[in-house]
Structures are given as C-alpha cells and as structure tokens.
Write a protein that holds these residues in place. Structure first.
Motif, mmCIF file in Angstrom:
data_model
loop_
_atom_site.group_PDB
_atom_site.id
_atom_site.type_symbol
_atom_site.label_atom_id
_atom_site.label_comp_id
_atom_site.label_asym_id
_atom_site.label_seq_id
_atom_site.Cartn_x
_atom_site.Cartn_y
_atom_site.Cartn_z
ATOM 1 N N ARG A 231 0.852 -1.205 0.000
ATOM 2 C CA ARG A 231 0.000 0.000 0.000
ATOM 3 C C ARG A 231 0.880 1.245 0.000
ATOM 4 N N ASP A 233 2.088 4.284 1.694
ATOM 5 C CA ASP A 233 2.147 4.539 3.135
ATOM 6 C C ASP A 233 3.461 5.297 3.390
ATOM 7 N N SER A 235 5.053 5.980 5.872
ATOM 8 C CA SER A 235 5.997 5.408 6.834
ATOM 9 C C SER A 235 6.752 4.215 6.214
ATOM 10 N N THR A 240 6.453 2.590 -1.100
ATOM 11 C CA THR A 240 5.705 3.718 -1.673
ATOM 12 C C THR A 240 6.412 4.250 -2.917
ATOM 13 N N GLU A 258 -3.754 -0.492 -5.303
ATOM 14 C CA GLU A 258 -3.836 -1.203 -4.013
ATOM 15 C C GLU A 258 -4.763 -2.401 -4.125
#
Ligand code: TYM
Length: 327
Positions: A231, A233, A235, A240, A258
């Motif tokens: 996904r 994200d 973090s 990503t 996704e």
C-alpha cells in the motif's frame, strides 16, 4: 508573446526513470500548450571533470532521448547549450548580480562539493548562475523540473527580480513546474537517497536504456520495508516509491493499484513493476534506434538557430541596460 517553457538535463551518466518521471514526461505533456525549449546542458556538465569524447557523444545521446521520449521537434526547440554562446555570456553577467552567500547556500553545491572534497571548481559554485541564464535568456514562464531543482529556481527568480529592479524591466520571472507525484523518485538500493545518474551503484537506478534482464534484476534486488502488504504509506518509503513508479508508468490510480496488489506480497509488486517498466521502455528504446544521425544533426542545428535568435534578442537588451555595449 507566447507562454514559454525551458528545461534541460545534463549529459552525464545515463538518464533514468527518475529523470523521465520527474521532468521529461511533463515536457512532452506541456509542449503543445507552450512554446518549448529543451536544452542539453553540456556547459553544466563540465563543472566536474568529463572525458571530452564521451561528453560530446553523451550530448547527442541525451538529445536522442528527448526525441524518443516524445519531444516533438516540429513543435519544440531542441538544442545543445554550447551551440548558443549567449548562455555563457549571460551567466557571466548573472555572476556579477548573484551573491556568493546565495550560491554557498545551495544544497546541491554543498552536497557535490562535500562528495568531491578537493579541487572543487568555481564553476560548481556558480552553476546556478548558468542555470538562471539558461532560463532567463528565453523569457521563460514555466520550468518543468524535479524537486531537486526547486532551490535553483527560487534563486533564478530572485536574480531576475533584482536585475529588473536595478536595471529596468528585462526578464520574465519564471515559475517552477514540479509534479505532485514523481518529482523525487528514490534510489532502489536506498529509499533515503534520490535516484541519481552519478551514483556509483547502478543498481539504484533504472536507466532508460537498460535491457529487460537488467531491469528484472534491479527491481528484484530493490530494498523494501518491513511489513508485507502493498500500500501507499509514507511510513514505508521504499514500497511507496516503487508504487509511485508503477502508478506513473501504468496510469492507474492508487486505489486501483492497491486493490490489484491486495493479498499479494512485495515479490509480486517487484515482478509486476519490472514487466510494466519493460513494456513502457520497449517502444522508447525502439524509437532511440530509429532516429538517424543525420536527422538528429538537422534537428539540433535547427534548434540552435532558433534558440540563438531569441537568446541574442535578450542579450541585446541586457547589454544596453547595463552599458556593456562595446566601443
Ligand atoms: P539533471 O540533469 O540532474 O536532471 C534532469 C531532470 O530530471 C530531474 N530529476 C529527477 N526527478 C525525479 N526524481 C529523481 N530522482 C530525479 N533526478 C533528477 C531533475 O530535477 C531535472 O528536472 N540543473 C539541472 C539541469 C539544468 C536545467 C537548466 C533545468 C540546467 N539548466 C534550466 C531546468 C532549467 C540538472 O542538473 O538536471
């Protein structure tokens, strides 16, 4: 006057998908709305030592890349910087307007100077003055670039405003065009560093000229984050980054991507991304091979003639405003 675009790339190393997604892709998209100038900036390349034969060959290769990527020579002007002497002349003038402290603040200068450690040329420091000259010579409205050029664009604006204030209205003050997605593609081997032409480790970048086996190998080796689901994200910067490349190359939305990867792991992401990249680069690489040497020379000569006529007009105004008009 028509709205103008100016942008360029250095003929050093191999252009990679970061250069394409951050810059070239937008040149191609915007060229029909603006009068466009795309330059191979060989005078910037010599701020660090280059092999002369290789540099000359690379300048032509990069021009060929512009064409193969979809820059249309019938609507855009493509040329090599050293064919238009006004770039060097205006750069000198700007060197006399810009302040040392402004140049010393530039993060790209600080990074490059730190990496090189000794024998840093004055050219490396004044590199942004030459870049401002490139842009201002053409009375540019918009400069499509990646995130790493944002600071240079801000300096260009400051210099243009200062010159206009001190010597009278001369330059248009340009805006940067930095895309929301793709402005900073990160290295595959280290998601804290941007993908770079000059990094010693070629595994961090996918060159636009890499073959299928190389592309598969590089994506397979790419660093990922902890966790398993695929996904977007913030973090998890490594995944990503891969997803952003996938998004830009396939034109799919983040939601579609996704749901495509739901229940699948990182290995699937890497393999689908490799195939999407290979598919994307195939027609590009075919076009590279199809562009003849003579055709390229003709395009670059025509481009230089057009660029020179506009650059000369700006330089005439600059000389007059400053009183540097000869005897
Ligand atoms: P250069 O040759 O380093 O890069 C060419 C273009 O690619 C963008 N770029 C990236 N975009 C996304 N992700 C990345 N990892 C990435 N790496 C590079 C750059 O932002 C750039 O748009 N100084 C410029 C060349 C230049 C120029 C100019 C550009 C000289 N004069 C006038 C615009 C206008 C440079 O070194 O780009």
């Amino acid at each position: 006057m028509p709205k103008r675009i100016f942008s360029g790339a250095q003929p050093t190393g191999n252009l990679h998908i970061g250069n394409y997604l951050g810059a070239l892709r937008n040149w191609v998209a915007l060229q029909h709305e603006y009068e466009s100038f795309f330059c191979v900036v060989d005078l910037h390349a010599i701020t660090v030592p280059q092999d002369p034969k290789e540099l000359a060959a690379k300048s032509r290769e990069v021009a060929r890349i512009y064409l193969a990527a979809g820059v249309d020579p019938n609507v855009s002007t493509i040329f090599v910087q050293s064919d238009v002497q006004e770039h060097a002349e205006l750069a000198w003038v700007i060197n006399c307007v810009v302040r040392i402290s402004e140049l010393e603040r530039m993060t790209q200068y600080k990074d490059k100077a730190k990496r090189q450690r000794e024998n840093v040329s004055v050219g490396l420091l004044t590199y942004p003055a030459l870049m401002a000259a490139d842009i201002l010579l053409y009375q540019t409205d918009l400069v499509p670039v990646g995130q790493d050029q944002k600071q240079h664009l801000e300096l260009t604006r400051d210099v243009a405003e200062r010159f206009n204030r001190d010597y009278g209205e001369t330059f248009r003050v340009p805006d940067a065009f930095i895309p929301k997605v793709g402005a900073k593609i990160m290295a595959l081997d280290d998601p804290s560093k941007k993908m770079s032409k000059s990094d010693e480790n070629a595994n961090g970048r996918i060159s636009l000229l890499d073959d299928a086996a190389t592309i598969r190998r590089k994506f397979k080796r790419a660093v990922t984050d902890s966790g398993t689901d695929v996904r977007f994200d913030a973090s998890r910067p490594a995944v990503t980054n891969l997803l952003s490349v996938f998004q830009l190359l396939t034109g799919k939305t983040p939601e579609e991507i996704e749901s495509h990867f739901a229940g699948k792991g990182y290995a699937q992401l890497k393999s689908d991304l490799a195939e999407a990249t290979i598919e994307f680069l195939r027609p590009f690489q075919e076009r590279m091979r199809d562009i003849g040497d003579e055709e390229l020379s003709r395009t670059l000569k025509g481009g230089a003639d057009k660029a020179r006529s506009i650059a000369a007009e700006t330089m005439r105004a600059v000389r007059e405003r400053m009183g540097i008009v000869g005897a």
